[in-house]
Design a protein around this motif. Structure first.
Motif, short mmCIF file in Angstrom:
data_model
loop_
_atom_site.label_atom_id
_atom_site.label_comp_id
_atom_site.label_asym_id
_atom_site.label_seq_id
_atom_site.Cartn_x
_atom_site.Cartn_y
_atom_site.Cartn_z
N UNK A 121 0.84 -1.21 0.00
CA UNK A 121 0.00 0.00 0.00
C UNK A 121 0.87 1.25 0.00
N UNK A 122 1.93 1.25 0.77
CA UNK A 122 2.85 2.38 0.84
C UNK A 122 3.36 2.77 -0.55
N UNK A 123 3.63 1.78 -1.38
CA UNK A 123 4.16 2.06 -2.71
C UNK A 123 3.04 2.36 -3.70
N UNK A 127 2.25 7.03 -1.54
CA UNK A 127 2.86 7.67 -0.37
C UNK A 127 4.39 7.73 -0.52
N UNK A 128 4.95 6.71 -1.16
CA UNK A 128 6.39 6.71 -1.40
C UNK A 128 6.79 7.80 -2.40
N UNK A 129 6.07 7.89 -3.50
CA UNK A 129 6.45 8.82 -4.57
C UNK A 129 5.96 10.24 -4.32
N UNK A 130 5.23 10.49 -3.26
CA UNK A 130 4.73 11.85 -3.00
C UNK A 130 5.87 12.87 -2.97
N UNK A 131 6.97 12.53 -2.33
CA UNK A 131 8.05 13.51 -2.19
C UNK A 131 8.83 13.69 -3.48
N UNK A 132 8.54 12.89 -4.52
CA UNK A 132 9.11 13.15 -5.84
C UNK A 132 8.57 14.48 -6.38
N UNK A 133 7.35 14.83 -5.99
CA UNK A 133 6.71 16.06 -6.45
C UNK A 133 6.89 17.19 -5.45
N UNK A 134 6.40 16.99 -4.23
CA UNK A 134 6.51 18.01 -3.19
C UNK A 134 7.55 17.61 -2.16
N UNK A 135 8.79 17.97 -2.39
CA UNK A 135 9.89 17.48 -1.55
C UNK A 135 9.75 17.95 -0.11
N UNK A 142 6.63 12.57 6.25
CA UNK A 142 7.32 11.37 6.74
C UNK A 142 7.75 11.54 8.20
N UNK A 143 8.17 12.75 8.57
CA UNK A 143 8.58 12.99 9.96
C UNK A 143 7.37 12.88 10.89
N UNK A 144 6.23 13.44 10.46
CA UNK A 144 4.99 13.30 11.25
C UNK A 144 4.60 11.83 11.38
N UNK A 284 -2.48 22.40 -3.99
CA UNK A 284 -2.21 23.18 -2.81
C UNK A 284 -2.75 22.54 -1.55
N UNK A 285 -3.85 23.09 -0.98
CA UNK A 285 -4.33 22.61 0.32
C UNK A 285 -4.66 21.13 0.35
N UNK A 286 -5.12 20.56 -0.79
CA UNK A 286 -5.53 19.17 -0.74
C UNK A 286 -4.37 18.19 -0.63
N UNK A 287 -3.14 18.67 -0.82
CA UNK A 287 -2.01 17.81 -0.52
C UNK A 287 -1.98 17.44 0.96
N UNK A 288 -2.62 18.26 1.77
CA UNK A 288 -2.70 17.96 3.20
C UNK A 288 -3.43 16.65 3.44
N UNK A 289 -4.29 16.27 2.50
CA UNK A 289 -5.04 15.02 2.62
C UNK A 289 -4.13 13.83 2.89
N UNK A 290 -2.91 13.87 2.37
CA UNK A 290 -2.02 12.72 2.49
C UNK A 290 -1.48 12.52 3.90
N UNK A 291 -1.56 13.54 4.74
CA UNK A 291 -1.22 13.34 6.15
C UNK A 291 -2.18 12.31 6.77
#
Length: 308
Positions: A121-123, A127-135, A142-144, A284-291
């Motif tokens: 699921x992580x891959x 969730x893994x590739x998210x930081x490829x876009x928004x570093x 990931x820290x949270x 923008x704001x909806x990237x927060x959804x991934x938290x």
């Protein structure tokens, strides 16, 4: 797409074989594969990557590095330290991927009831590739995520410390502070979800406007776009939320970890619905959804276990 599929097949094979033959959760080999894959990518991979590699590609001398008040200090310090040593953005990607990958894998190994499903699921859920876009936000997320055990154990000081460190890379991490208070409050899940929805309706537009005011990096968050909303993603996770809610009464009452994962997930969805309906730029704001949706890494294995 082919490299991603090959990486997925390789990883799940390693996890499965090591679990079957040695009876343990594969950690270091998958971590090395994921870190290496993320580190060797080009600056053209990822929508925002070119912005993060700009100073490296123009070989900026660290003596002339301009600390920007409009960007979080933690990321700027990381970039500055790397630039003092090299102008190769490979090292930015390497250090970032080490933080992201280890944070997720350590937490998954500690909290998941089915390591194989959670890695899958992580891959596959991005969730893994998210930081490829928004570093920056990928680092903060990931820290949270690494701080989740403190939330589950009600260790408020370590948890708030972790969230504060995450906010040094992206301010959006601060949303996880009220989430701690909400999840550990003694109210019914349904009341919490309704409260989040109402609060988001009343405050989301004002909050987004406040973030954008005087900060060019967040101005596009308030702009309407023709294909706004990220509705398909929101619908996808909403369907998962319905399955989780209606099939998990026993887990909710008997398993405190599942209970809190579910609360984070469903309350996060309730917060994001009104923001999606604003029609603003989904990047923008909806990237927060991934938290919040990252809780699927733990929730779905519970559901699969129930249905055998």
């Amino acid at each position: 797409m082919l490299p991603y599929i090959l990486l997925l097949v390789l990883l799940i094979s390693v996890v499965f074989v090591e679990s079957f033959s040695l009876g343990r959760k594969a950690f270091w080999l998958p971590a090395l594969f994921l870190i290496f894959f993320a580190s060797i990518r080009s600056s053209s991979v990822g929508t925002d990557t070119v912005n993060y590699t700009y100073n490296f590609e123009r070989s900026l001398n660290s003596m002339y590095y301009d600390f920007n008040n409009g960007m979080e200090l933690g990321y700027q310090l990381l970039e500055y330290i790397i630039l003092t040593c090299t102008d190769n953005y490979f090292w930015l990607f390497l250090i970032s991927s080490i933080v992201v990958v280890l944070s997720y894998l350590i937490t998954i190994k500690k909290l998941s009831i089915n390591y194989f499903y959670s890695i899958f699921i992580f891959i596959t859920f991005g969730f893994y590739t998210f930081f490829f876009n928004g570093l920056r936000q990928g680092l903060a997320m990931s820290i949270c995520f690494l701080g989740l055990p403190y939330l589950l154990e009600k260790r408020i000081i370590p948890y708030f410390t972790v969230v504060f460190i995450a906010s040094m890379f992206h301010i959006s991490a601060l949303i996880m502070i009220p989430i701690y208070l909400l999840v550990n409050a003694r109210f019914r899940l349904e009341y919490k979800v309704i409260a989040c929805f109402i609060i988001s309706i009343l405050a989301s537009q004002v909050l987004i406007g406040y973030l954008a005011q005087g900060n060019k990096r967040y101005e596009h968050y308030t702009q309407e776009v023709d294909q706004a909303g990220g509705y398909i993603t929101l619908l996808f996770y909403s369907l998962i939320g319905l399955v989780v809610y209606f099939s998990s009464k026993k887990n909710r009452s008997e398993n405190i970890y599942f209970n809190k994962f579910e609360q984070i997930f469903l309350c996060g969805l309730a917060l994001m619905f009104p923001i999606a309906l604003l029609g603003t730029d989904p990047s923008g704001p909806q990237r927060i959804l991934y938290y919040f949706t990252s809780m699927c890494i733990f929730l779905i294995p519970y559901i699969l276990k129930k249905y055998n």
